[in-house]
Scaffold this motif. Sequence first.
Motif, mmCIF file in Angstrom:
data_model
loop_
_atom_site.group_PDB
_atom_site.id
_atom_site.type_symbol
_atom_site.label_atom_id
_atom_site.label_comp_id
_atom_site.label_asym_id
_atom_site.label_seq_id
_atom_site.Cartn_x
_atom_site.Cartn_y
_atom_site.Cartn_z
ATOM 1 N N ALA A 334 0.835 -1.207 0.000
ATOM 2 C CA ALA A 334 0.000 0.000 0.000
ATOM 3 C C ALA A 334 0.868 1.254 0.000
ATOM 4 C CB ALA A 334 -0.931 -0.009 1.210
ATOM 5 N N HIS A 335 1.853 1.286 0.880
ATOM 6 C CA HIS A 335 2.723 2.469 1.021
ATOM 7 C C HIS A 335 3.554 2.704 -0.231
ATOM 8 C CE1 HIS A 335 5.561 5.308 2.699
ATOM 9 N NE2 HIS A 335 6.560 4.468 2.497
ATOM 10 N N LEU A 336 4.214 1.658 -0.719
ATOM 11 C CA LEU A 336 5.098 1.826 -1.866
ATOM 12 C C LEU A 336 4.323 1.986 -3.165
ATOM 13 C CD1 LEU A 336 8.045 -0.590 -1.034
ATOM 14 C CD2 LEU A 336 7.841 1.869 -0.646
ATOM 15 N N GLY A 337 3.113 1.453 -3.219
ATOM 16 C CA GLY A 337 2.295 1.642 -4.407
ATOM 17 C C GLY A 337 1.987 3.109 -4.655
ATOM 18 N N ILE A 338 1.694 3.839 -3.593
ATOM 19 C CA ILE A 338 1.426 5.278 -3.723
ATOM 20 C C ILE A 338 2.665 6.000 -4.240
ATOM 21 C CG2 ILE A 338 0.926 7.374 -2.401
ATOM 22 C CD1 ILE A 338 -0.809 5.577 -0.555
ATOM 23 N N GLY A 343 5.573 8.478 -8.779
ATOM 24 C CA GLY A 343 6.764 8.562 -9.611
ATOM 25 C C GLY A 343 6.470 8.345 -11.082
ATOM 26 N N LEU A 344 5.617 7.380 -11.385
ATOM 27 C CA LEU A 344 5.253 7.124 -12.776
ATOM 28 C C LEU A 344 4.512 8.315 -13.381
ATOM 29 C CD1 LEU A 344 4.035 3.408 -12.550
ATOM 30 C CD2 LEU A 344 6.150 4.221 -13.613
ATOM 31 N N ASN A 345 3.618 8.910 -12.606
ATOM 32 C CA ASN A 345 2.890 10.080 -13.107
ATOM 33 C C ASN A 345 3.825 11.262 -13.339
ATOM 34 O OD1 ASN A 345 -0.010 9.524 -13.447
ATOM 35 N ND2 ASN A 345 0.056 8.957 -11.296
ATOM 36 N N GLU A 346 4.836 11.392 -12.491
ATOM 37 C CA GLU A 346 5.815 12.453 -12.712
ATOM 38 C C GLU A 346 6.613 12.209 -13.985
ATOM 39 O OE1 GLU A 346 8.044 12.471 -9.102
ATOM 40 O OE2 GLU A 346 6.531 13.636 -7.994
ATOM 41 N N ILE A 347 6.958 10.944 -14.243
ATOM 42 C CA ILE A 347 7.634 10.614 -15.494
ATOM 43 C C ILE A 347 6.737 10.954 -16.683
ATOM 44 C CG2 ILE A 347 8.539 8.720 -16.907
ATOM 45 C CD1 ILE A 347 9.393 7.355 -14.269
ATOM 46 N N ALA A 348 5.443 10.671 -16.549
ATOM 47 C CA ALA A 348 4.500 10.930 -17.639
ATOM 48 C C ALA A 348 4.429 12.412 -17.999
ATOM 49 C CB ALA A 348 3.116 10.408 -17.267
ATOM 50 N N THR A 349 4.668 13.300 -17.026
ATOM 51 C CA THR A 349 4.664 14.740 -17.331
ATOM 52 C C THR A 349 5.879 15.128 -18.162
ATOM 53 O OG1 THR A 349 5.864 15.373 -15.314
ATOM 54 C CG2 THR A 349 3.461 15.218 -15.162
ATOM 55 N N LEU A 405 6.532 -7.977 -3.266
ATOM 56 C CA LEU A 405 6.099 -7.032 -2.230
ATOM 57 C C LEU A 405 7.164 -6.779 -1.172
ATOM 58 C CD1 LEU A 405 2.430 -8.288 -1.722
ATOM 59 C CD2 LEU A 405 3.392 -6.813 -3.514
ATOM 60 N N VAL A 406 8.292 -7.462 -1.266
ATOM 61 C CA VAL A 406 9.401 -7.243 -0.328
ATOM 62 C C VAL A 406 10.317 -6.119 -0.804
ATOM 63 C CG1 VAL A 406 9.372 -9.585 0.596
ATOM 64 C CG2 VAL A 406 10.755 -9.083 -1.434
ATOM 65 N N ILE A 407 9.975 -5.469 -1.895
ATOM 66 C CA ILE A 407 10.790 -4.376 -2.421
ATOM 67 C C ILE A 407 10.825 -3.225 -1.422
ATOM 68 C CG2 ILE A 407 8.926 -3.179 -3.658
ATOM 69 C CD1 ILE A 407 10.950 -2.893 -6.020
ATOM 70 N N THR A 408 11.909 -2.456 -1.442
ATOM 71 C CA THR A 408 12.069 -1.321 -0.531
ATOM 72 C C THR A 408 11.828 -0.008 -1.273
ATOM 73 O OG1 THR A 408 14.423 -1.032 -0.977
ATOM 74 C CG2 THR A 408 13.803 -2.617 0.751
ATOM 75 N N GLU A 409 11.678 1.068 -0.511
ATOM 76 C CA GLU A 409 11.484 2.383 -1.134
ATOM 77 C C GLU A 409 12.694 2.788 -1.967
ATOM 78 O OE1 GLU A 409 10.368 7.010 0.038
ATOM 79 O OE2 GLU A 409 10.002 5.395 1.485
ATOM 80 N N ILE A 412 12.468 0.990 -5.188
ATOM 81 C CA ILE A 412 11.424 1.587 -6.022
ATOM 82 C C ILE A 412 11.969 2.808 -6.754
ATOM 83 C CG2 ILE A 412 9.315 3.001 -5.883
ATOM 84 C CD1 ILE A 412 8.545 0.153 -5.944
ATOM 85 N N MET A 413 12.709 3.653 -6.044
ATOM 86 C CA MET A 413 13.257 4.857 -6.666
ATOM 87 C C MET A 413 14.274 4.494 -7.747
ATOM 88 S SD MET A 413 11.362 6.871 -5.085
ATOM 89 C CE MET A 413 11.915 8.364 -5.893
ATOM 90 N N GLU A 414 15.074 3.476 -7.488
ATOM 91 C CA GLU A 414 16.034 3.022 -8.496
ATOM 92 C C GLU A 414 15.314 2.511 -9.739
ATOM 93 O OE1 GLU A 414 19.654 -0.261 -8.944
ATOM 94 O OE2 GLU A 414 18.974 0.340 -6.949
ATOM 95 N N CYS A 415 14.219 1.794 -9.538
ATOM 96 C CA CYS A 415 13.467 1.250 -10.668
ATOM 97 C C CYS A 415 12.755 2.355 -11.452
ATOM 98 C CB CYS A 415 12.474 0.206 -10.177
ATOM 99 S SG CYS A 415 13.289 -1.292 -9.563
ATOM 100 N N LEU A 416 12.259 3.360 -10.766
ATOM 101 C CA LEU A 416 11.663 4.497 -11.475
ATOM 102 C C LEU A 416 12.699 5.161 -12.381
ATOM 103 C CD1 LEU A 416 9.496 6.032 -8.609
ATOM 104 C CD2 LEU A 416 8.625 5.171 -10.796
ATOM 105 N N ALA A 417 13.940 5.259 -11.906
ATOM 106 C CA ALA A 417 15.003 5.830 -12.727
ATOM 107 C C ALA A 417 15.276 4.970 -13.955
ATOM 108 C CB ALA A 417 16.270 5.993 -11.891
#
Length: 427
Positions: A334-338, A343-349, A405-409, A412-417
Amino acid sequence: MELTQQTLSAKAEELIAKENKYGAHNYHPLPVVLERGAGVHVWDVDGKKYYDFLSAYSAVNQGHCHPKIVNAMIKQAQTLTLTSRAFYNNQLGNYEEFLTKYFDFDKVLPMNTGAEAVETALKLCRKWAYEVKGISENQAQIIVCENNFHGRTTTIISFSNDEGARKSFGPFTAGFIKIPYDDIEALENVLKSSNNIAGFLVEPIQGEAGVYVPTDGYLAKAKALCEAHNVLFIADEVQTGIARTGKLLATCGNCSCTKGCENKPEVKPDILILGKAISGGVYPVSAVLANDNILNLIKPGQHGSTFGGNPIAAAVAVAALEVVRDENLAQNAAHLGIIFRKGLNEIATRNSLITLVRGKGLLNAIVINCAEDSVLAWDICLKFRDNGLLAKPTHGNKIRLAPPLVITEAQIMECLAIIEQSLNEFI
């Protein structure tokens, strides 16, 4: 495909060639050959490390090769593997008690795969229709949703919209009515039109359709309509269940518990279908849960499976669900999904290739700015692969993004990059 072949080592090419020569071509895998996994990562045969953003279609929610789950399997495999249901075994009753209390149902019917569990639910629904509701034999109808995915058995593809899964496999099984997904008025109209409706089979989120999340309140309204018309509400949570959407079950409303439904769920299905992550991905396990008024209708010889409820499956599933509870995986999703969707929406901009971001918890998708029959989403996934992240397109122009679901914040940031870097290479 020329670029694809150039990026593969000789070892990988040889292994892919063997699959192509000796195996049926019923899948179109991304060209990467994996040999090891741990947590959120997998490694290919050449030692390259990747983030896994498919999670075996949400089967490895607990991460690859979780030691507690693997050890439970090893321990049981060294003691007793299979008895069939001709005899009792010392694991099944404990598993059934654990599972029914965990999800708050009276009984469970254990199976192996998601498709088997869906078929079981359909049979249960029809039996209830004839023996309890009083519908005339062979007249029961079950409502399903367009663009559904519940498996690929003959009966299940009978009510699929996927012509690739249907063509040349008929004749098909009758008894199903298709309505648009996320359309309460359509459901109500069908329920009012016939007294032969036995059940409504629905995915809380349509995963294969591109992570289509229904409008708020849809599931609760659908369940209320089913109750009003004496129709069973059947939730297929094979992919959305076991904490994937930020709740133990996607039908749990705003509840984020991981000890069973301690809080009142938004929707309590009459029949709940589970699979995939119920075993953490280390063994085929599925289950159909319902209360006594439904499951007591099944008598000896009327349904079964040699492997369903075997000792290994029982031990593995208990361990897998304990991991979900003890490691607070629903809360993490729940927390990391938000954070991930933001992050994805920011990339979309910054990148017009993403036209839409949708999802819940860590079940998400991006819609790529191209036609459904374009190869662009596939090419983007190849670029993700080159940059260390594995994902697959679905329905042509949608890319599903669902890490363990064991991924960390920080991860997540590394994957967004990685995602942004890869998309930018197409501009």
